[in-house]
Design a protein around this motif. Structure first.
Motif: not given
Length: 199
Positions: A108-117, A164-183
């Motif tokens: 996901s090279p287009a994702v410049i920054w990410y934060a979240g558990f 939830s994106a409005n609540l956390i004030e950032a887009p939901v990076i669903y790719a991170a969820h996919i990578y976590g589930m794949t791991g």
């Protein structure tokens, strides 16, 4: 009928995941003070700050983001506690954080920054769901696995712009969820082959 030994085993499992929940309930708010030094930031990683592969999953965009993830961790503790000792679960979390960071970096090279558990959290739910599947607890396994896969698919369909994106004030990076589930899936396959998965 639930025997005393079965009840004790279930309590022990819940206790280990409960300890994890307590650790991160204390740790994650404290790490917010170091947010800018810890979030996944592609340019900083490129400059040599490799710890951000892991630490990006340990900071959050705001307090709502943090509270949502902690609520999810406590939900996991009660509905699908993992059958591993505390230190093993900490190692699993480290692995899932690496999968999220490395996945974002390579795929996901287009994702410049990410934060979240949440990437880790989705991985933990995947581990919990797969364990329930092995235990033939079909209903709980289906609720967990269909739930996390459905939520990820929904976020993908909306392009990360959900309530939830409005609540956390950032887009939901669903790719991170996919990578976590794949791991988690890779970890489950490995531990099953190695005979490590023991309640």
């Amino acid at each position: 009928m639930l025997h005393t030994s079965d009840a004790t085993a279930m309590l022990r499992k819940c206790t280990h995941t409960g300890i994890i929940a307590i650790i991160f309930t204390v740790l994650l708010p404290l790490l917010q003070f170091f947010h800018d030094s810890l979030l996944y930031y592609r340019h900083a990683i490129f400059a040599g700050e490799y710890w951000r592969f892991w630490s990006g999953s340990l900071v959050h965009t705001n307090h709502w983001h943090l509270l949502l993830n902690l609520a999810g961790l406590w939900l996991l503790t009660f509905i699908a506690p993992l059958p591993f000792r505390t230190h093993t679960q900490l190692l699993q979390i480290g692995w899932l954080a690496l999968c999220v960071g490395a996945g974002l970096w390579w795929f996901s090279p287009a994702v410049i920054w990410y934060a979240g558990f949440s990437g880790i959290l989705y991985g933990l739910f995947m581990l919990g769901g797969l364990h329930r599947l092995q235990q033939r607890d079909w209903l709980t396994a289906a609720l967990i696995l269909v739930g996390i896969c459905g939520k990820t698919g929904w976020d993908w369909w909306l392009g990360g712009e959900s309530a939830s994106a409005n609540l956390i004030e950032a887009p939901v990076i669903y790719a991170a969820h996919i990578y976590g589930m794949t791991g988690a899936l890779l970890l489950s396959i490995f531990t099953h082959w190695q005979g490590i998965t023991k309640p």
